[in-house]
Write a protein that holds these residues in place. Sequence first.
Motif, PDB file in Angstrom:
ATOM      1  N   ASP A  17       0.832  -1.208   0.000  1.00  0.00           N
ATOM      2  CA  ASP A  17       0.000   0.000   0.000  1.00  0.00           C
ATOM      3  C   ASP A  17       0.864   1.255   0.000  1.00  0.00           C
ATOM      4  OD1 ASP A  17      -2.324  -1.519   0.044  1.00  0.00           O
ATOM      5  OD2 ASP A  17      -2.633  -1.287   2.210  1.00  0.00           O
ATOM      6  N   ALA A  18       1.895   1.262   0.836  1.00  0.00           N
ATOM      7  CA  ALA A  18       2.792   2.420   0.906  1.00  0.00           C
ATOM      8  C   ALA A  18       3.477   2.638  -0.448  1.00  0.00           C
ATOM      9  CB  ALA A  18       3.831   2.223   2.010  1.00  0.00           C
ATOM     10  N   ALA A  19       4.026   1.582  -1.014  1.00  0.00           N
ATOM     11  CA  ALA A  19       4.740   1.702  -2.291  1.00  0.00           C
ATOM     12  C   ALA A  19       3.814   2.204  -3.393  1.00  0.00           C
ATOM     13  CB  ALA A  19       5.353   0.358  -2.674  1.00  0.00           C
ATOM     14  N   ARG A  20       2.595   1.721  -3.425  1.00  0.00           N
ATOM     15  CA  ARG A  20       1.652   2.170  -4.455  1.00  0.00           C
ATOM     16  C   ARG A  20       1.267   3.644  -4.242  1.00  0.00           C
ATOM     17  NH1 ARG A  20       1.169  -1.699  -7.834  1.00  0.00           N
ATOM     18  NH2 ARG A  20       1.233  -3.872  -7.178  1.00  0.00           N
ATOM     19  N   PHE A  21       1.154   4.065  -2.996  1.00  0.00           N
ATOM     20  CA  PHE A  21       0.895   5.476  -2.716  1.00  0.00           C
ATOM     21  C   PHE A  21       2.060   6.340  -3.205  1.00  0.00           C
ATOM     22  CE2 PHE A  21       1.625   9.102   0.149  1.00  0.00           C
ATOM     23  CZ  PHE A  21       0.489   9.852  -0.148  1.00  0.00           C
ATOM     24  N   TYR A  22       3.292   5.958  -2.885  1.00  0.00           N
ATOM     25  CA  TYR A  22       4.462   6.727  -3.316  1.00  0.00           C
ATOM     26  C   TYR A  22       4.522   6.791  -4.841  1.00  0.00           C
ATOM     27  CZ  TYR A  22       5.857   5.497   1.489  1.00  0.00           C
ATOM     28  OH  TYR A  22       5.890   5.281   2.846  1.00  0.00           O
ATOM     29  N   ALA A  23       4.246   5.667  -5.492  1.00  0.00           N
ATOM     30  CA  ALA A  23       4.297   5.626  -6.957  1.00  0.00           C
ATOM     31  C   ALA A  23       3.238   6.535  -7.582  1.00  0.00           C
ATOM     32  CB  ALA A  23       4.121   4.187  -7.443  1.00  0.00           C
ATOM     33  N   ALA A  24       2.083   6.636  -6.952  1.00  0.00           N
ATOM     34  CA  ALA A  24       1.013   7.486  -7.473  1.00  0.00           C
ATOM     35  C   ALA A  24       1.247   8.960  -7.153  1.00  0.00           C
ATOM     36  CB  ALA A  24      -0.327   7.039  -6.890  1.00  0.00           C
ATOM     37  N   THR A  25       2.064   9.249  -6.160  1.00  0.00           N
ATOM     38  CA  THR A  25       2.238  10.619  -5.675  1.00  0.00           C
ATOM     39  C   THR A  25       3.422  11.330  -6.303  1.00  0.00           C
ATOM     40  OG1 THR A  25       1.215  10.016  -3.572  1.00  0.00           O
ATOM     41  CG2 THR A  25       2.559  12.020  -3.585  1.00  0.00           C
ATOM     42  N   PHE A  26       4.539  10.628  -6.476  1.00  0.00           N
ATOM     43  CA  PHE A  26       5.788  11.269  -6.892  1.00  0.00           C
ATOM     44  C   PHE A  26       6.192  10.851  -8.297  1.00  0.00           C
ATOM     45  CE2 PHE A  26       5.961  10.963  -2.252  1.00  0.00           C
ATOM     46  CZ  PHE A  26       6.153  12.294  -1.936  1.00  0.00           C
ATOM     47  N   PRO A  27       6.754  11.787  -9.078  1.00  0.00           N
ATOM     48  CA  PRO A  27       7.238  11.426 -10.418  1.00  0.00           C
ATOM     49  C   PRO A  27       8.434  10.480 -10.313  1.00  0.00           C
ATOM     50  CG  PRO A  27       7.993  13.622  -9.821  1.00  0.00           C
ATOM     51  CD  PRO A  27       7.055  13.169  -8.726  1.00  0.00           C
ATOM     52  N   TYR A  91       2.717  17.776  -2.840  1.00  0.00           N
ATOM     53  CA  TYR A  91       3.310  16.643  -2.128  1.00  0.00           C
ATOM     54  C   TYR A  91       2.932  16.651  -0.648  1.00  0.00           C
ATOM     55  CZ  TYR A  91       6.071  16.193  -6.384  1.00  0.00           C
ATOM     56  OH  TYR A  91       6.465  16.050  -7.683  1.00  0.00           O
ATOM     57  N   TRP A  92       3.032  17.814  -0.022  1.00  0.00           N
ATOM     58  CA  TRP A  92       2.692  17.934   1.394  1.00  0.00           C
ATOM     59  C   TRP A  92       1.241  17.500   1.622  1.00  0.00           C
ATOM     60  CZ3 TRP A  92       5.411  19.632   5.745  1.00  0.00           C
ATOM     61  CH2 TRP A  92       4.640  19.912   6.875  1.00  0.00           C
ATOM     62  N   ASP A  93       0.329  18.066   0.827  1.00  0.00           N
ATOM     63  CA  ASP A  93      -1.087  17.773   1.005  1.00  0.00           C
ATOM     64  C   ASP A  93      -1.402  16.306   0.731  1.00  0.00           C
ATOM     65  OD1 ASP A  93      -1.324  20.463   1.634  1.00  0.00           O
ATOM     66  OD2 ASP A  93      -2.255  21.016  -0.283  1.00  0.00           O
ATOM     67  N   ALA A  94      -0.728  15.701  -0.248  1.00  0.00           N
ATOM     68  CA  ALA A  94      -0.952  14.280  -0.537  1.00  0.00           C
ATOM     69  C   ALA A  94      -0.573  13.425   0.667  1.00  0.00           C
ATOM     70  CB  ALA A  94      -0.156  13.852  -1.770  1.00  0.00           C
ATOM     71  N   ILE A  95       0.563  13.703   1.268  1.00  0.00           N
ATOM     72  CA  ILE A  95       1.029  12.913   2.414  1.00  0.00           C
ATOM     73  C   ILE A  95       0.128  13.131   3.629  1.00  0.00           C
ATOM     74  CG2 ILE A  95       2.911  12.682   4.101  1.00  0.00           C
ATOM     75  CD1 ILE A  95       4.827  13.279   1.680  1.00  0.00           C
ATOM     76  N   VAL A  96      -0.139  14.381   3.957  1.00  0.00           N
ATOM     77  CA  VAL A  96      -0.909  14.694   5.165  1.00  0.00           C
ATOM     78  C   VAL A  96      -2.364  14.259   5.018  1.00  0.00           C
ATOM     79  CG1 VAL A  96      -1.722  16.592   6.627  1.00  0.00           C
ATOM     80  CG2 VAL A  96       0.670  16.522   5.892  1.00  0.00           C
ATOM     81  N   TRP A 107       8.779  19.261   7.530  1.00  0.00           N
ATOM     82  CA  TRP A 107       8.699  17.819   7.776  1.00  0.00           C
ATOM     83  C   TRP A 107       7.246  17.404   7.966  1.00  0.00           C
ATOM     84  CZ3 TRP A 107      12.934  14.399   9.537  1.00  0.00           C
ATOM     85  CH2 TRP A 107      14.193  14.980   9.387  1.00  0.00           C
ATOM     86  N   CYS A 108       6.937  16.202   7.481  1.00  0.00           N
ATOM     87  CA  CYS A 108       5.652  15.570   7.756  1.00  0.00           C
ATOM     88  C   CYS A 108       5.876  14.065   7.763  1.00  0.00           C
ATOM     89  CB  CYS A 108       4.592  15.988   6.738  1.00  0.00           C
ATOM     90  SG  CYS A 108       4.977  15.660   5.005  1.00  0.00           S
ATOM     91  N   LYS A 109       4.882  13.340   8.262  1.00  0.00           N
ATOM     92  CA  LYS A 109       4.951  11.876   8.273  1.00  0.00           C
ATOM     93  C   LYS A 109       3.791  11.332   7.471  1.00  0.00           C
ATOM     94  CE  LYS A 109       7.110  10.930  12.708  1.00  0.00           C
ATOM     95  NZ  LYS A 109       6.948  10.288  14.007  1.00  0.00           N
ATOM     96  N   ASP A 110       4.052  10.252   6.744  1.00  0.00           N
ATOM     97  CA  ASP A 110       2.954   9.588   6.057  1.00  0.00           C
ATOM     98  C   ASP A 110       2.232   8.670   7.038  1.00  0.00           C
ATOM     99  OD1 ASP A 110       4.345   7.081   6.100  1.00  0.00           O
ATOM    100  OD2 ASP A 110       5.176   7.418   4.102  1.00  0.00           O
ATOM    101  N   ARG A 111       1.159   8.063   6.588  1.00  0.00           N
ATOM    102  CA  ARG A 111       0.343   7.258   7.508  1.00  0.00           C
ATOM    103  C   ARG A 111       1.042   6.000   7.994  1.00  0.00           C
ATOM    104  NH1 ARG A 111      -4.452   4.172   4.311  1.00  0.00           N
ATOM    105  NH2 ARG A 111      -3.144   3.143   2.773  1.00  0.00           N
ATOM    106  N   TRP A 112       2.172   5.647   7.364  1.00  0.00           N
ATOM    107  CA  TRP A 112       2.957   4.496   7.787  1.00  0.00           C
ATOM    108  C   TRP A 112       4.068   4.901   8.754  1.00  0.00           C
ATOM    109  CZ3 TRP A 112       1.520   5.534   2.754  1.00  0.00           C
ATOM    110  CH2 TRP A 112       0.465   4.761   2.276  1.00  0.00           C
TER     111      TRP A 112
END
Length: 158
Positions: A17-27, A91-96, A107-112
């Motif tokens: 789930d984390a990897a798929r989120f990162y792949a969808a969020t960042f180029p 990026y900030w809004d996607a993570i938060v 700095w921010c933290k993702d849900r993981w």
Amino acid sequence: MTAKNTLCLWYDKDAEDAARFYAATFPNSQVTAVHKAPGDFPGGKAGDVLTVDFTVVGIPCIGLNGGRTFKHSEAFSFQIATDNQAETDRYWDAIVSNGGQESMCGWCKDRWGLSWQITPRVLTEAMAAGGAEAGRAFKAMMSMKKIDVATIEAARRG
């Protein structure tokens, strides 16, 4: 070709789930493989996802579903350089907004629980300039959560 150096990130059970989120969020990010466990392991059973190969902005990573033994901390973070406020916000809004949490100074933290530094280039350029310019930008940054590019630019000018 397998990279000679790959970051291994420990997750409880949701590395995919984390990897798929990162792949969808960042180029320049993608999930390249999902590997299931051939047998039972601490925190999982045969057939569960054990590791996930992925990239985050070109950095090769392996997500390991190792169970609850270890947690992420601020001792490791991804630092993402942004070119403007829109990119910083995206990026900030996607993570938060995906179950993450804000912290200070970009700095921010993702849900993981993985830490991210969403850092506009204008801030790193101000720090590199040194002297009074760096001091003003640093002082402005210290009061922020998400970095405000216009405020940093104004601080650089004095």
